[in-house]
Design a protein around this motif. Sequence first.
Motif, PDB file in Angstrom:
ATOM      1  N   VAL A 142      75.738  32.417   6.033  1.00 50.92           N
ATOM      2  CA  VAL A 142      74.505  32.732   6.755  1.00 50.92           C
ATOM      3  C   VAL A 142      74.609  32.061   8.123  1.00 50.92           C
ATOM      4  O   VAL A 142      74.803  30.853   8.207  1.00 50.92           O
ATOM      5  N   VAL A 143      74.511  32.838   9.171  1.00 49.80           N
ATOM      6  CA  VAL A 143      74.565  32.296  10.525  1.00 49.80           C
ATOM      7  C   VAL A 143      73.131  32.137  11.015  1.00 49.80           C
ATOM      8  O   VAL A 143      72.389  33.115  11.111  1.00 49.80           O
ATOM      9  N   HIS A 144      72.732  30.927  11.304  1.00 48.58           N
ATOM     10  CA  HIS A 144      71.333  30.687  11.658  1.00 48.58           C
ATOM     11  C   HIS A 144      71.217  29.554  12.665  1.00 48.58           C
ATOM     12  O   HIS A 144      72.124  28.730  12.814  1.00 48.58           O
ATOM     13  N   SER A 145      70.102  29.530  13.356  1.00 48.49           N
ATOM     14  CA  SER A 145      69.765  28.446  14.275  1.00 48.49           C
ATOM     15  C   SER A 145      68.275  28.179  14.113  1.00 48.49           C
ATOM     16  O   SER A 145      67.450  29.066  14.344  1.00 48.49           O
ATOM     17  N   ASP A 146      67.938  26.984  13.681  1.00 45.10           N
ATOM     18  CA  ASP A 146      66.547  26.674  13.350  1.00 45.10           C
ATOM     19  C   ASP A 146      65.729  26.325  14.591  1.00 45.10           C
ATOM     20  O   ASP A 146      66.235  25.746  15.549  1.00 45.10           O
ATOM     21  N   PHE A 147      64.472  26.686  14.553  1.00 43.80           N
ATOM     22  CA  PHE A 147      63.519  26.273  15.574  1.00 43.80           C
ATOM     23  C   PHE A 147      62.151  26.140  14.917  1.00 43.80           C
ATOM     24  O   PHE A 147      61.955  26.566  13.778  1.00 43.80           O
ATOM     25  N   THR A 148      61.218  25.545  15.599  1.00 44.11           N
ATOM     26  CA  THR A 148      59.889  25.328  15.026  1.00 44.11           C
ATOM     27  C   THR A 148      58.815  25.893  15.942  1.00 44.11           C
ATOM     28  O   THR A 148      59.002  26.012  17.163  1.00 44.11           O
ATOM     29  N   LEU A 149      57.700  26.252  15.332  1.00 45.94           N
ATOM     30  CA  LEU A 149      56.498  26.644  16.063  1.00 45.94           C
ATOM     31  C   LEU A 149      55.420  25.619  15.738  1.00 45.94           C
ATOM     32  O   LEU A 149      54.974  25.520  14.596  1.00 45.94           O
ATOM     33  N   ASN A 150      55.032  24.857  16.729  1.00 40.69           N
ATOM     34  CA  ASN A 150      54.010  23.843  16.526  1.00 40.69           C
ATOM     35  C   ASN A 150      52.650  24.511  16.355  1.00 40.69           C
ATOM     36  O   ASN A 150      52.252  25.361  17.154  1.00 40.69           O
ATOM     37  N   ASP A 151      51.924  24.126  15.304  1.00 36.44           N
ATOM     38  CA  ASP A 151      50.658  24.788  14.995  1.00 36.44           C
ATOM     39  C   ASP A 151      49.624  24.581  16.097  1.00 36.44           C
ATOM     40  O   ASP A 151      48.829  25.478  16.390  1.00 36.44           O
ATOM     41  N   ARG A 152      49.641  23.432  16.742  1.00 33.56           N
ATOM     42  CA  ARG A 152      48.661  23.177  17.793  1.00 33.56           C
ATOM     43  C   ARG A 152      48.884  24.106  18.986  1.00 33.56           C
ATOM     44  O   ARG A 152      47.938  24.681  19.536  1.00 33.56           O
ATOM     45  N   LEU A 153      50.152  24.262  19.380  1.00 32.91           N
ATOM     46  CA  LEU A 153      50.459  25.170  20.485  1.00 32.91           C
ATOM     47  C   LEU A 153      50.187  26.618  20.099  1.00 32.91           C
ATOM     48  O   LEU A 153      49.796  27.436  20.940  1.00 32.91           O
ATOM     49  N   LEU A 154      50.394  26.929  18.822  1.00 27.97           N
ATOM     50  CA  LEU A 154      50.100  28.277  18.342  1.00 27.97           C
ATOM     51  C   LEU A 154      48.605  28.569  18.456  1.00 27.97           C
ATOM     52  O   LEU A 154      48.197  29.636  18.932  1.00 27.97           O
ATOM     53  N   GLN A 155      47.779  27.604  18.029  1.00 26.62           N
ATOM     54  CA  GLN A 155      46.334  27.782  18.128  1.00 26.62           C
ATOM     55  C   GLN A 155      45.889  27.879  19.590  1.00 26.62           C
ATOM     56  O   GLN A 155      44.987  28.649  19.936  1.00 26.62           O
ATOM     57  N   GLU A 156      46.540  27.109  20.458  1.00 21.11           N
ATOM     58  CA  GLU A 156      46.196  27.139  21.879  1.00 21.11           C
ATOM     59  C   GLU A 156      46.484  28.512  22.483  1.00 21.11           C
ATOM     60  O   GLU A 156      45.694  29.042  23.272  1.00 21.11           O
ATOM     61  N   SER A 157      47.625  29.107  22.108  1.00 19.93           N
ATOM     62  CA  SER A 157      47.960  30.429  22.641  1.00 19.93           C
ATOM     63  C   SER A 157      46.952  31.475  22.183  1.00 19.93           C
ATOM     64  O   SER A 157      46.624  32.408  22.923  1.00 19.93           O
ATOM     65  N   ARG A 158      46.421  31.312  20.973  1.00 18.35           N
ATOM     66  CA  ARG A 158      45.419  32.255  20.480  1.00 18.35           C
ATOM     67  C   ARG A 158      44.091  32.067  21.199  1.00 18.35           C
ATOM     68  O   ARG A 158      43.410  33.045  21.530  1.00 18.35           O
ATOM     69  N   ASN A 159      43.717  30.816  21.451  1.00 21.01           N
ATOM     70  CA  ASN A 159      42.451  30.557  22.138  1.00 21.01           C
ATOM     71  C   ASN A 159      42.468  31.101  23.559  1.00 21.01           C
ATOM     72  O   ASN A 159      41.466  31.601  24.064  1.00 21.01           O
ATOM     73  N   ARG A 160      43.607  30.979  24.222  1.00 19.19           N
ATOM     74  CA  ARG A 160      43.721  31.453  25.600  1.00 19.19           C
ATOM     75  C   ARG A 160      43.933  32.961  25.683  1.00 19.19           C
ATOM     76  O   ARG A 160      43.764  33.557  26.738  1.00 19.19           O
ATOM     77  N   GLY A 161      44.355  33.553  24.564  1.00 22.67           N
ATOM     78  CA  GLY A 161      44.675  34.971  24.590  1.00 22.67           C
ATOM     79  C   GLY A 161      46.064  35.245  25.125  1.00 22.67           C
ATOM     80  O   GLY A 161      46.416  36.393  25.416  1.00 22.67           O
ATOM     81  N   ASP A 162      46.857  34.179  25.288  1.00 22.40           N
ATOM     82  CA  ASP A 162      48.232  34.348  25.757  1.00 22.40           C
ATOM     83  C   ASP A 162      49.117  34.824  24.612  1.00 22.40           C
ATOM     84  O   ASP A 162      48.824  34.608  23.438  1.00 22.40           O
ATOM     85  N   GLY A 163      50.222  35.443  24.964  1.00 26.13           N
ATOM     86  CA  GLY A 163      51.177  35.850  23.949  1.00 26.13           C
ATOM     87  C   GLY A 163      51.907  34.646  23.375  1.00 26.13           C
ATOM     88  O   GLY A 163      51.969  33.571  23.986  1.00 26.13           O
ATOM     89  N   LEU A 164      52.448  34.819  22.195  1.00 29.16           N
ATOM     90  CA  LEU A 164      53.197  33.758  21.533  1.00 29.16           C
ATOM     91  C   LEU A 164      54.427  33.389  22.357  1.00 29.16           C
ATOM     92  O   LEU A 164      55.157  34.259  22.837  1.00 29.16           O
ATOM     93  N   ASP A 165      54.651  32.091  22.555  1.00 28.66           N
ATOM     94  CA  ASP A 165      55.818  31.620  23.295  1.00 28.66           C
ATOM     95  C   ASP A 165      57.067  31.846  22.444  1.00 28.66           C
ATOM     96  O   ASP A 165      57.221  31.259  21.372  1.00 28.66           O
ATOM     97  N   THR A 166      57.963  32.696  22.928  1.00 22.58           N
ATOM     98  CA  THR A 166      59.159  33.052  22.156  1.00 22.58           C
ATOM     99  C   THR A 166      60.437  32.486  22.764  1.00 22.58           C
ATOM    100  O   THR A 166      61.533  32.918  22.409  1.00 22.58           O
ATOM    101  N   LEU A 167      60.320  31.524  23.681  1.00 18.05           N
ATOM    102  CA  LEU A 167      61.510  30.979  24.335  1.00 18.05           C
ATOM    103  C   LEU A 167      62.462  30.353  23.326  1.00 18.05           C
ATOM    104  O   LEU A 167      63.677  30.558  23.385  1.00 18.05           O
ATOM    105  N   ASN A 168      61.927  29.568  22.389  1.00 20.04           N
ATOM    106  CA  ASN A 168      62.787  28.929  21.395  1.00 20.04           C
ATOM    107  C   ASN A 168      63.425  29.960  20.468  1.00 20.04           C
ATOM    108  O   ASN A 168      64.583  29.817  20.062  1.00 20.04           O
TER     109      ASN A 168
END
Length: 271
Positions: A142-168
Motif C-alpha cells: 500500500v503506497v500512502h502518505s498520511d496527513f491530518t485535518l485539524n477539527d478546529r480549522l475544519l470548523q473555522e472553514s465551515r463558519n467562514r463558508g470557505d472551502g476545505l483546505d486541501t493543500l496537505n
Amino acid sequence: MTIQTGAILQDVRQSAFAGKSVNSMRPYIGKDGKPYITVHTGGDRNDPKNYTKQLVANAALRYDEWRRLDDAVVIAGKQRLIGFEDLKRNGLVYTMNNAMASTVLTYERLSEAMEAEVNINPTRRTAGDAVDFETVHLPIPVVHSDFTLNDRLLQESRNRGDGLDTLNAAAAARRVSEKLEDMLFGASSSLTYGGGVIYTYLTEPNINTVSLSIDWDNSSMTSALLIADVMAMIQASINDLHYGPWMLYVPTAYQMVLAEDYSVSGASSQT
C-alpha cells in the motif's frame, strides 16, 4: 480532536477495494446531520440513480468536503504518473478481487518445453517433455502518505463558508505519485516481502542493458550518436525475441537533447 486520513489515488483505491464499497471508507455528514455512506446498488456506476445512502455509526466530513479532498488528491496524484499511465493504457494491469485483503499475490511461472521435428514418417515419436511450474510470489504493498485535518480549522472553514483546505491532501498525493514512479523507475527501490520481490525497470534481473556512447547531455553528443544508441537498444530487444512496440523514457536532463535537430545537413529540421 484530530481527523487522521491519508492520500490514496482514486484508481488505485478502486482496485484495492474491488468487491467492496469504496465509499465505506468515506463516511459523510448528511444535510440532516446524520452520518452516511454512499452504496452502489448495481448497474452503471456512472448513473447517480444506482446509488443510495446508508446510515453508519459516525462521520467527520461533509459530502462536498470529501469531493473537494478527492479532487485535490486525484489531480495532484496524476500529474507525473507517466510510467503507470503507460502500463494501464497498454493493458498491463492485473485486477485482484480484493487487494486490501492480500499481502502477497501467488502465481506459477512456466518454463520453456518441447521441440517440434520434421520427418517423413508421422509415426515417429518426438522426445517427450513437459513444462515445469515454479511458484512465484509478488508483494502487494500500500503506497500512502498520511496527513491530518485539524477539527478546529475544519470548523473555522465551515463558519467562514470557505472551502476545505486541501493543500496537505495535494502534497500527500504528490508524494504518493513520486513513490509510485520511483517504484517503477528507481535504481534501488526494490521491495521484498513474503518471499517475493517487486523490481523496478532498473533492478529487474532479466533486463537487457545497453551502454550509451556518451551521456546524452554531454556537449559532445551528436544526433548520429543518439540515434545509434536508440538503435542499439532496439537491437538488444530484438535479439531477446522482443519485437516491440517500445517506449523510450529519458531523464529531464536528456529531454532537450531529443528536441534538437537530428539532421543538420538538410534545409529543414528533423526532430
